[in-house]
Design a protein around this motif. Structure first.
Motif, PDB file in Angstrom:
ATOM      1  N   LYS A   1      22.738  -0.059 -37.807  1.00 37.91           N
ATOM      2  CA  LYS A   1      23.409  -0.721 -36.692  1.00 37.91           C
ATOM      3  C   LYS A   1      24.081  -1.997 -37.177  1.00 37.91           C
ATOM      4  CE  LYS A   1      22.077   1.985 -33.259  1.00 37.91           C
ATOM      5  NZ  LYS A   1      23.026   2.615 -32.307  1.00 37.91           N
ATOM      6  N   GLY A   2      24.986  -2.503 -36.366  1.00 43.65           N
ATOM      7  CA  GLY A   2      25.583  -3.799 -36.633  1.00 43.65           C
ATOM      8  C   GLY A   2      24.693  -4.894 -36.068  1.00 43.65           C
ATOM      9  N   ARG A   3      24.979  -5.284 -34.839  1.00 45.88           N
ATOM     10  CA  ARG A   3      24.150  -6.304 -34.183  1.00 45.88           C
ATOM     11  C   ARG A   3      22.759  -5.754 -33.876  1.00 45.88           C
ATOM     12  NH1 ARG A   3      27.293  -8.019 -28.992  1.00 45.88           N
ATOM     13  NH2 ARG A   3      27.448  -5.747 -28.895  1.00 45.88           N
ATOM     14  N   HIS A   4      21.819  -6.668 -33.683  1.00 46.24           N
ATOM     15  CA  HIS A   4      20.467  -6.270 -33.285  1.00 46.24           C
ATOM     16  C   HIS A   4      20.568  -5.466 -31.987  1.00 46.24           C
ATOM     17  CE1 HIS A   4      16.365  -6.435 -31.851  1.00 46.24           C
ATOM     18  NE2 HIS A   4      15.982  -6.974 -33.002  1.00 46.24           N
ATOM     19  N   PRO A   5      20.036  -4.223 -31.970  1.00 50.18           N
ATOM     20  CA  PRO A   5      20.238  -3.327 -30.827  1.00 50.18           C
ATOM     21  C   PRO A   5      19.203  -3.527 -29.714  1.00 50.18           C
ATOM     22  CG  PRO A   5      19.086  -2.150 -32.532  1.00 50.18           C
ATOM     23  CD  PRO A   5      19.316  -3.546 -33.065  1.00 50.18           C
ATOM     24  N   GLN A   6      18.982  -4.748 -29.334  1.00 49.63           N
ATOM     25  CA  GLN A   6      17.938  -5.046 -28.356  1.00 49.63           C
ATOM     26  C   GLN A   6      18.098  -4.213 -27.083  1.00 49.63           C
ATOM     27  OE1 GLN A   6      15.251  -7.184 -28.788  1.00 49.63           O
ATOM     28  NE2 GLN A   6      14.546  -6.316 -26.836  1.00 49.63           N
ATOM     29  N   GLU A   7      19.351  -4.089 -26.623  1.00 55.02           N
ATOM     30  CA  GLU A   7      19.585  -3.402 -25.351  1.00 55.02           C
ATOM     31  C   GLU A   7      19.346  -1.899 -25.454  1.00 55.02           C
ATOM     32  OE1 GLU A   7      23.324  -3.389 -27.740  1.00 55.02           O
ATOM     33  OE2 GLU A   7      21.784  -4.876 -27.249  1.00 55.02           O
ATOM     34  N   GLU A   8      19.251  -1.359 -26.680  1.00 50.98           N
ATOM     35  CA  GLU A   8      19.037   0.075 -26.844  1.00 50.98           C
ATOM     36  C   GLU A   8      17.559   0.455 -26.920  1.00 50.98           C
ATOM     37  OE1 GLU A   8      21.244   1.867 -30.016  1.00 50.98           O
ATOM     38  OE2 GLU A   8      22.975   0.556 -29.731  1.00 50.98           O
ATOM     39  N   LEU A   9      16.691  -0.515 -27.143  1.00 46.67           N
ATOM     40  CA  LEU A   9      15.290  -0.202 -27.432  1.00 46.67           C
ATOM     41  C   LEU A   9      14.605   0.490 -26.262  1.00 46.67           C
ATOM     42  CD1 LEU A   9      14.215  -3.427 -29.370  1.00 46.67           C
ATOM     43  CD2 LEU A   9      15.137  -1.269 -30.254  1.00 46.67           C
ATOM     44  N   ALA A  10      14.976   0.101 -25.042  1.00 52.07           N
ATOM     45  CA  ALA A  10      14.342   0.707 -23.871  1.00 52.07           C
ATOM     46  C   ALA A  10      14.718   2.172 -23.717  1.00 52.07           C
ATOM     47  CB  ALA A  10      14.737  -0.065 -22.611  1.00 52.07           C
ATOM     48  N   GLY A  11      15.794   2.594 -24.384  1.00 46.76           N
ATOM     49  CA  GLY A  11      16.245   3.978 -24.260  1.00 46.76           C
ATOM     50  C   GLY A  11      15.624   4.929 -25.257  1.00 46.76           C
ATOM     51  N   VAL A  12      14.741   4.436 -26.127  1.00 47.80           N
ATOM     52  CA  VAL A  12      14.079   5.331 -27.088  1.00 47.80           C
ATOM     53  C   VAL A  12      13.217   6.332 -26.315  1.00 47.80           C
ATOM     54  CG1 VAL A  12      12.385   5.452 -28.959  1.00 47.80           C
ATOM     55  CG2 VAL A  12      14.124   3.656 -28.954  1.00 47.80           C
TER      56      VAL A  12
END
Length: 215
Positions: free
Chosen positions: A169-180
């Motif tokens: 990833k580029g930026r830290h994917p904080q907003e994606e973590l809940a979608g795991v």
């Protein structure tokens, strides 16, 4: 235009900065891959990056930055495009069996030519959507392919029980973590320092949650 010697110096500088030691001949094969990619890119538009020096840093060195985290004897690179990070990783570790997966026909044609021209006996390329790929792999890589949730929904079946998924990833994917999705867990997120490449780089390491067997 950078000479091959200039590109080799840039590549070797990046490899040294990452603290890597590659097999004999790997640097030349990586440069041969870059030349082939540049040649095909002029006609088939495989990558937006056209400057050879930028290709070395943003494609070759960027791919090699995840090498210390790769494990196991088999690897699947999903949404590989022109072979990133799969081909650099295969050149760096020729004992590992690598499957390159992309749904784009012209990119897979390039991959097969690269495999032939570079004599990458440990690499196969398949034209397929991720959902249609069969098998299980010790390591799965994906570079700017999709959100964490989507890539695991589509390709999670490919991850062996004790395997690891490396999402670049580029930026830290904080907003994606809940979608795991259920059945998987984020093990670590590493900030990567890629020499001569601006911007953030992160590697998300995902594994199966305890008690979850491979499908």
């Amino acid at each position: 235009m950078s000479s091959r010697d200039d590109l080799q110096t840039r590549l070797e500088r990046g490899i040294a900065a990452l603290g890597l030691r590659l097999p004999e001949g790997a640097v030349q094969r990586l440069l041969d891959y870059q030349v082939l990619l540049a040649r095909w890119n002029a006609t088939y538009n495989l990558t937006a990056i056209r400057d050879p020096a930028e290709m070395v840093s943003r494609h070759l060195v960027d791919s090699l930055a995840v090498l210390p985290y790769v494990q196991g004897e088999t690897l699947a690179d999903l949404g590989t495009g022109p072979g990133l990070p799969g081909i650099p990783l295969a050149i760096a570790a020729p004992g590992r069996q690598v499957l390159l997966v992309d749904s784009n026909g012209k990119k897979v044609r390039f991959l097969r030519e690269a495999i032939r021209a570079l004599k990458l006996d440990n690499v196969r390329a398949v034209q397929s959507r991720v959902e249609g790929v069969e098998g299980q792999f010790d390591c799965v890589t994906a570079r700017a392919f999709a959100s964490l949730g989507d890539m695991l929904d589509w390709g999670g079946h490919l991850l062996a029980r004790d395997g690891i998924w490396l999402a670049m990833k580029g930026r830290h994917p904080q907003e994606e973590l809940a979608g795991v999705p259920a059945g998987f867990e984020v093990r670590a997120i590493h900030a990567l320092a890629v020499p001569e490449v601006g911007g953030e780089r992160h590697l998300v390491v995902v594994g199966r949650a305890p008690g979850q067997a491979g499908c």
